[in-house]
Design a protein around this motif. Structure first.
Motif, mmCIF file in Angstrom:
data_model
loop_
_atom_site.group_PDB
_atom_site.id
_atom_site.type_symbol
_atom_site.label_atom_id
_atom_site.label_comp_id
_atom_site.label_asym_id
_atom_site.label_seq_id
_atom_site.Cartn_x
_atom_site.Cartn_y
_atom_site.Cartn_z
ATOM 1 N N PRO A 189 45.083 3.378 42.348
ATOM 2 C CA PRO A 189 44.657 4.735 41.983
ATOM 3 C C PRO A 189 45.264 5.645 41.259
ATOM 4 O O PRO A 189 45.107 6.594 40.832
ATOM 5 N N SER A 193 42.516 8.509 40.902
ATOM 6 C CA SER A 193 43.642 9.682 41.038
ATOM 7 C C SER A 193 43.102 10.868 40.113
ATOM 8 O O SER A 193 43.092 10.500 39.445
ATOM 9 N N ARG A 198 45.054 12.718 45.178
ATOM 10 C CA ARG A 198 44.062 12.424 46.056
ATOM 11 C C ARG A 198 43.055 11.623 44.594
ATOM 12 O O ARG A 198 43.292 12.506 43.768
ATOM 13 N N LEU A 199 42.178 11.173 45.733
ATOM 14 C CA LEU A 199 41.066 10.450 45.144
ATOM 15 C C LEU A 199 40.438 11.676 44.550
ATOM 16 O O LEU A 199 40.088 13.017 44.774
#
Length: 292
Positions: A189, A193, A198-199
């Motif tokens: 992550p 991220s 978020r991605l």
């Protein structure tokens, strides 16, 4: 064929493209942009440039901003700052888990829109009443998601450049962890991220390239023939269009274009037969289509 220019409502803010028409402002000039709330002042970031293809849907530039327009814009900026400070003070007074992200102010209707971020839904009814009474205007509170918060505030992405959502992205397309795996990225992550947590949206940009490459190139682990001898595919270099092959003869690793690698004789026989029909194609490995 229009003359296209780009403007921004705030320094280093999101770019908006306009049809310059007969206007030719220079970089830094203030111009008027038609909006739902009337004409607003924006700064020219890219001067008008001629494009050789038709581009539809562009708003027209309403002309250069006058001194009164710039004066109105300065009053609007001061009012937005006042509303932000008042909202922050009252949020602390009501002990609400909210953070003000941005403020919009429409002078002729005396209405303010306050965008805020919060970890969950917030009951802000009393806050709205107090703000409307203190500021003597209509108040609209709107909660933002994580991605929209970064879009409004702006920021720097892991690449070191301004975030895509705050500069040119109009819509958020779905992004999945599978896209990171398809691009051989670490499923960490902290690595995949963005500033919003978020991605990263940019995982979507090169994903089709990786999928097309993997559909054409030999899979990792496949036995192939190269110009330097037989070997096994151990990696893909998608940006370069290469496959990395470990040679059976001496264990060296060589990178070669995937179009120059051939599948093994066994894979060829499975796909085209063992050559007993008399075509003779099984004797020529170079005729094997790549990826078979």
């Amino acid at each position: 064929m229009p003359w296209v220019m780009a403007v921004a409502f705030s320094r280093y803010g999101r770019l908006y493209y306009l049809d310059a028409g007969d206007h030719r402002p220079s970089v830094g000039d203030r111009v008027l942009v038609p909006t739902d709330q009337g004409s607003e002042v924006a700064e020219t970031i890219w001067p008008p440039q001629w494009v050789d293809e038709e581009i539809g849907g562009l708003l027209p530039c309403a002309g250069p901003a006058t001194d009164s327009d710039i004066e109105r814009d300065e009053r609007s900026r001061a009012k937005r700052a006042e509303i932000r400070l008042t909202a922050q003070r009252m949020i602390r007074h009501h002990t609400l888990p909210m953070k003000v992200s941005a403020v919009d102010w429409v002078e002729h209707t005396r209405s303010a829109t306050i965008y805020f971020a919060a970890p969950h839904r917030v009951d802000f009814r009393q806050l709205v009443r107090d703000l409307a009474k203190t500021l003597d205007c209509r108040i609209d509170l709107r909660q933002l998601g994580a991605r929209d918060e970064v879009r409004v505030q702006g920021g720097i992405g892991p690449c070191g450049r301004e975030t895509c959502c705050s500069t040119f992205l109009k819509d958020f397309e779905p992004v999945s962890v599978r896209m990171a795996k398809d691009q051989d990225l670490p499923v960490n992550p902290l690595r995949i991220s963005g500033a919003c947590g978020r991605l990263m949206c940019c995982l979507k940009y090169e994903h089709p390239l990786y999928m097309d490459f993997k559909a054409e190139a030999p899979a990792i682990g496949a036995q192939v023939e190269t110009d330097e001898g037989p070997g096994r595919v151990v990696a893909h270099e998608v940006p370069r269009g290469n496959v990395v092959v470990k040679l059976h003869a001496d264990g060296r690793r060589v990178a070669c274009p995937h179009a120059s690698t051939c599948a093994s004789r066994q894979a060829f026989d499975v796909a085209y037969g063992d050559g007993s029909t008399g075509s003779g194609r099984s004797d020529v490995l170079g005729d094997v289509p790549s990826g078979q």
